[in-house]
Design an enzyme around this catalytic site. Structure first.
Site, mmCIF file in Angstrom:
data_model
loop_
_atom_site.group_PDB
_atom_site.id
_atom_site.type_symbol
_atom_site.label_atom_id
_atom_site.label_comp_id
_atom_site.label_asym_id
_atom_site.label_seq_id
_atom_site.Cartn_x
_atom_site.Cartn_y
_atom_site.Cartn_z
ATOM 1 N N GLU A 1 -15.545 49.195 -0.056
ATOM 2 C CA GLU A 1 -14.740 50.306 0.478
ATOM 3 C C GLU A 1 -15.024 50.449 1.960
ATOM 4 O OE1 GLU A 1 -15.586 53.849 -1.791
ATOM 5 O OE2 GLU A 1 -15.504 52.725 -3.663
ATOM 6 N N LYS B 1 -16.059 52.305 5.192
ATOM 7 C CA LYS B 1 -16.948 53.450 5.396
ATOM 8 C C LYS B 1 -16.308 54.358 6.450
ATOM 9 C CE LYS B 1 -21.790 54.653 6.030
ATOM 10 N NZ LYS B 1 -21.614 55.703 7.005
ATOM 11 N N ASP C 1 -15.659 57.216 8.965
ATOM 12 C CA ASP C 1 -16.586 57.956 9.829
ATOM 13 C C ASP C 1 -16.176 59.423 9.894
ATOM 14 O OD1 ASP C 1 -18.719 58.395 11.426
ATOM 15 O OD2 ASP C 1 -17.919 57.377 13.190
ATOM 16 N N TYR D 1 -13.869 59.245 -3.036
ATOM 17 C CA TYR D 1 -14.451 57.945 -3.406
ATOM 18 C C TYR D 1 -15.547 58.014 -4.464
ATOM 19 C CZ TYR D 1 -17.528 59.421 0.469
ATOM 20 O OH TYR D 1 -18.327 60.125 1.308
ATOM 21 N N LYS E 1 -23.354 48.349 8.170
ATOM 22 C CA LYS E 1 -22.967 49.070 9.385
ATOM 23 C C LYS E 1 -22.458 48.090 10.438
ATOM 24 C CE LYS E 1 -24.128 53.240 9.925
ATOM 25 N NZ LYS E 1 -25.077 54.150 9.994
ATOM 26 N N CYS F 1 -13.050 54.967 53.133
ATOM 27 C CA CYS F 1 -13.315 53.787 52.321
ATOM 28 C C CYS F 1 -14.819 53.475 52.319
ATOM 29 C CB CYS F 1 -12.533 52.599 52.880
ATOM 30 S SG CYS F 1 -12.984 51.040 52.087
ATOM 31 N N CYS G 1 -15.382 49.953 54.339
ATOM 32 C CA CYS G 1 -15.170 49.785 55.781
ATOM 33 C C CYS G 1 -15.104 51.100 56.548
ATOM 34 C CB CYS G 1 -13.892 48.985 56.022
ATOM 35 S SG CYS G 1 -12.418 49.934 55.631
ATOM 36 N N CYS H 1 -7.516 52.256 50.289
ATOM 37 C CA CYS H 1 -8.019 52.090 51.647
ATOM 38 C C CYS H 1 -6.845 51.642 52.528
ATOM 39 C CB CYS H 1 -9.123 51.039 51.670
ATOM 40 S SG CYS H 1 -9.560 50.533 53.341
ATOM 41 N N CYS I 1 -9.988 45.488 55.849
ATOM 42 C CA CYS I 1 -11.103 45.876 54.986
ATOM 43 C C CYS I 1 -11.571 44.628 54.224
ATOM 44 C CB CYS I 1 -10.654 46.950 54.003
ATOM 45 S SG CYS I 1 -11.928 47.384 52.812
HETATM 46 S S1 IVH Z 1 -20.437 56.582 -1.242
HETATM 47 C C1 IVH Z 1 -24.223 57.130 -3.275
HETATM 48 N N1 IVH Z 1 -18.244 55.700 -0.104
HETATM 49 O O1 IVH Z 1 -21.276 57.294 4.251
HETATM 50 C C2 IVH Z 1 -22.883 57.058 -2.660
HETATM 51 N N2 IVH Z 1 -19.779 56.953 1.208
HETATM 52 O O2 IVH Z 1 -24.300 56.710 4.611
HETATM 53 C C3 IVH Z 1 -22.810 57.839 -1.434
HETATM 54 N N3 IVH Z 1 -19.037 57.347 3.515
HETATM 55 O O3 IVH Z 1 -22.773 60.276 3.250
HETATM 56 C C4 IVH Z 1 -21.566 57.802 -0.708
HETATM 57 N N4 IVH Z 1 -17.123 56.276 3.348
HETATM 58 O O4 IVH Z 1 -20.442 60.400 4.296
HETATM 59 C C5 IVH Z 1 -19.394 56.393 0.059
HETATM 60 N N5 IVH Z 1 -16.239 54.908 0.771
HETATM 61 C C6 IVH Z 1 -17.388 55.580 0.920
HETATM 62 C C7 IVH Z 1 -17.735 56.185 2.155
HETATM 63 C C8 IVH Z 1 -18.958 56.873 2.242
HETATM 64 C C9 IVH Z 1 -17.916 56.987 4.133
HETATM 65 C C10 IVH Z 1 -20.143 58.104 4.137
HETATM 66 C C11 IVH Z 1 -20.574 59.314 3.378
HETATM 67 C C12 IVH Z 1 -22.030 59.126 3.085
HETATM 68 C C13 IVH Z 1 -22.431 58.079 4.085
HETATM 69 C C14 IVH Z 1 -23.556 57.223 3.568
#
Ligand code: IVH
Length: 675
Positions: A115, A117, A119, A229, A318, A412, A415, A430, A435
């Site tokens: 999945e 991640k 932010d 999720y 990450k 400038c 110069c 300038c 220059c």
């Molecule tokens: S699962 C044990 N799924 O990432 C499962 N987390 O560092 C815990 N996050 O605190 C979370 N996308 O804020 C999961 N598809 C995703 C996610 C996700 C973002 C964030 C979430 C969590 C942090 C973990």
């Protein structure tokens, strides 16, 4: 390092992490990026592993987060909200897979769900009998803050579940990420800029601040989004058996589930997925900082269980960080090849995605002003892909004292000549033709076909002449000797004498070509021709005032200003003297002045946006026809030319009974009376 040294470093790290934790989780005001936090945490984890005697029960590695702040009631999680261990490269993913297989007692490949991640901020939503009854932030994983009213403003969170009857869970805690789309973020900032409010630094902080607004209306304004999720406590019949089925289940209940989640059959596919999204992340309308990898089989998840704060069945890969916060120590200004002044940020060195960044671009004066960036600020710096790092804005909460607003220098920095910065234009330039910063480009232009047409002086020779200091301004071209040219790299005897002959021939091109070769701003071949014909010699032109220049047909206020500014610069005047001394023709046959234009003696005011002409173009046309353009409407105004969104000037004209023209009427007027 001595044992004492380890203990000291560990306690420093604990203090830094605790402070960062508190700011991030309690104040929602992080001063270091997630990536920097991870680096510190990783160092402490390694240190504690290598030297267990420095480990403390209250170490940030032993617990998750901090206490909730006042303002919102506490929200107790029935099942802890876990965090995730991190992987930073392929090897760590492979090691994770090896651990899963070992602890799970599995011989072959393990199936995972990958999945994105997102932010944002993790949230837990409680549904009883199909209705949203409460929701809270993650907090320390056990207790968060109850922000139900704010969560209800998020449109992708269902207020009632869609499944009815037997399919509906009697109770369910749905977990997911609250976040802000880039497009919503951009719109919000545009809107704030238009209202003269400070803009936000990034979508994540804006979402975090939005969730914690005491007034839900303020949350609603930020237009947050939500992806589901995971599930906490659940009481339902017919439970899903895998993570990818769980996502489908959540989707059926009415949640938005990320469309890029993908079940895969081995860790090799996981690695491919991670590589794919590290490349494609910029295409998304939301920010992701990695990939979450989850064991697909929920029974296997349960078997693996958790270790401390992290589940053994999931890991977060990450991506390299692209953003960091650091102090803006100074702003320096460099001058580009066309004379444009470029402000650059001098930063306290900071790690972004594995490289140390100590310089970043600030684009131009408007950018600095619109984003309210000041020397002394803590600023957010982005380094996306291979592009030059860019300062996005200050962290306003950290501006402790008054800091002066930055303005570009008026001279400038290379110069010392005057800088030209026309009102309403982002770029400052300038004005000195010699220059050093602009010289190569200027020389190439001077020698080009449309100007002095010196065959042989192209990109390469222009650069060589400047590098070897034989040419310090374009007039030096006429003082070059055969010996000097021959001594240059890649220059044969024959070509040296050819170049010299071409230089000699160029002396007789006349004033129009010379003017266009000098690269005076707004003076291309056309205006150069007009000015040469009207003034007849470079001395007469250099002595002309703005008013005198404006009398030339087609010469508007911007051009006149630029010409006067050019001849005011001492180095430019010295250069012209040297050109004359070398025997360059600086004269032109005078041409008959055009008869007085149709707008002679008339004063016009421009307001609003015209359909085809820019305001400068319209002004140039009016001036060319003998008219005058002023900025405010008075009884002396003859016409007001009004376009879209004309404001107070139009109202004033109506009030005074002054004729109002649209673009078509202006064009008709310019064509003069019909025969
Ligand atoms: S699962 C044990 N799924 O990432 C499962 N987390 O560092 C815990 N996050 O605190 C979370 N996308 O804020 C999961 N598809 C995703 C996610 C996700 C973002 C964030 C979430 C969590 C942090 C973990």
């Amino acid at each position: 390092m001595a044992l004492k040294g380890h203990a000291k470093r560990a306690s420093e790290l604990r203090a830094q992490l605790d402070e960062a934790n508190y700011r991030y989780h309690v104040l929602d005001d992080s001063q270091i990026s997630d990536a920097d936090y991870d680096v510190l945490l990783r160092e402490l984890l390694d240190l504690e592993e290598a030297h267990p005697e420095v480990r403390k029960p209250d170490s940030p590695t032993q617990r998750v987060g901090g206490a909730p702040v006042g303002g919102f009631p506490p929200y107790a999680h029935r099942r802890p909200m876990l965090s995730l261990g991190n992987a930073f490269d392929e090897n760590e993913l492979v090691a994770f897979d090896a651990r899963v297989r070992k602890l799970g007692g599995i011989e072959g490949d393990v199936a995972y769900t990958c999945e994105l991640k997102i932010d944002g901020l993790a949230m837990s939503l409680r549904y009883d009998g199909g209705t949203l009854t409460a929701g809270g932030t993650r907090g320390d994983g056990t207790t968060g803050e109850e922000v139900t009213a704010n969560l209800r403003t998020i449109r992708s969170i269902p207020l009632t579940l869609r499944a009815k009857g037997a399919a509906a869970p009697r109770h369910i805690d749905v977990r997911g990420e609250a976040y802000m789309r880039r497009s919503d973020f951009a719109r919000l900032n545009e809107d704030r800029a238009a209202r003269d409010l400070p803009t936000f630094a990034n979508p994540r902080n804006t979402a975090a601040g939005g969730i914690r607004q005491l007034d839900p209306k303020a949350t609603a304004e930020r237009k947050l989004s939500f992806y589901a999720y995971a599930v906490g406590e659940i009481d339902a019949d017919a439970l899903p058996r895998t993570q990818h089925e769980l996502l489908e289940y959540l989707h059926k209940l009415g949640f938005r589930v990320n469309e890029h989640a993908r079940p895969v059959s081995s860790i090799r596919d996981v690695v491919a997925f991670v590589q794919e999204w590290e490349q494609k992340r910029e295409m998304l309308d939301y920010e992701i900082d990695g990939v979450v990898v989850k064991v697909d089989d929920l029974a296997l998840q349960a078997k693996l269980g958790t270790a401390g704060k992290d589940p053994r069945w999931a890991i977060a890969f990450k991506f390299r960080a692209r953003e960091a916060q650091t102090k803006l120590l100074d702003i320096t200004v460099s001058v580009g090849r066309t004379g444009v002044l470029n402000p650059n940020a001098v930063l306290e060195p900071v790690q972004i995605g594995g490289t140390i960044v100590s310089n970043a671009t600030l684009h131009n004066q408007d950018y600095i002003r619109n984003n309210d960036i000041r020397i002394g600020d803590v600023v957010t710096v982005i380094r996306a892909g291979d592009v030059i790092p860019r300062v996005v804005g200050p962290v306003l909460e950290l501006r402790k004292k008054k800091l002066p607003v930055y303005t570009l220098p008026t001279r400038c920095p290379v110069c010392g000549a005057d800088v030209d910065h026309p009102e309403g234009e982002p770029m400052a330039r300038c004005t000195n033709a010699s220059c050093p910063a602009q010289l190569v480009e200027r020389l190439r232009h001077f020698a080009s076909r449309g100007a002095m047409d010196i065959e042989g002086i192209g990109d390469q020779l222009a650069a060589t002449l400047v590098e070897s200091a034989l040419v310090n301004d374009v007039s030096d071209v006429y003082h070059l000797s055969l010996e000097q040219l021959r001594a240059l790299p890649r220059m044969a005897e024959k070509s040296a004498s050819n170049v010299l002959a071409a230089i000699e021939r160029s002396k007789s091109r006349g004033l129009a070509r010379l003017l266009s070769g000098l690269g005076i701003r707004f003076v291309g071949w056309q205006n150069a021709g007009i000015l040469a014909g009207d003034f007849g010699s470079i001395d007469a032109l250099a002595a002309a005032s703005e008013e005198e220049l404006l009398r030339s047909e087609g010469i508007g206020p911007e051009i006149a200003r630029s010409v006067v500014l050019f001849f005011e610069q001492a180095p430019n005047r010295a250069m012209i003297e040297r050109l004359k001394r070398a025997g360059v023709d600086t004269t032109a046959p005078l041409r008959e002045r055009a008869p007085a234009g149709v707008l002679a003696g008339k004063t016009l005011v421009l307001t609003g946006t015209l359909p085809n002409l820019t305001r400068d173009q319209a002004a140039d046309l009016i001036v060319a026809a003998g008219g005058k353009v002023t900025s405010s409407v008075s009884k002396k105004t003859d016409y007001v030319v009004a376009g879209d969104e004309a404001g107070s000037k139009l109202a004033k004209a109506e009030q005074l009974g002054i004729p109002i023209l649209d673009e078509a009427a202006l064009n008709e007027l310019l064509e003069g009376p019909r025969p």
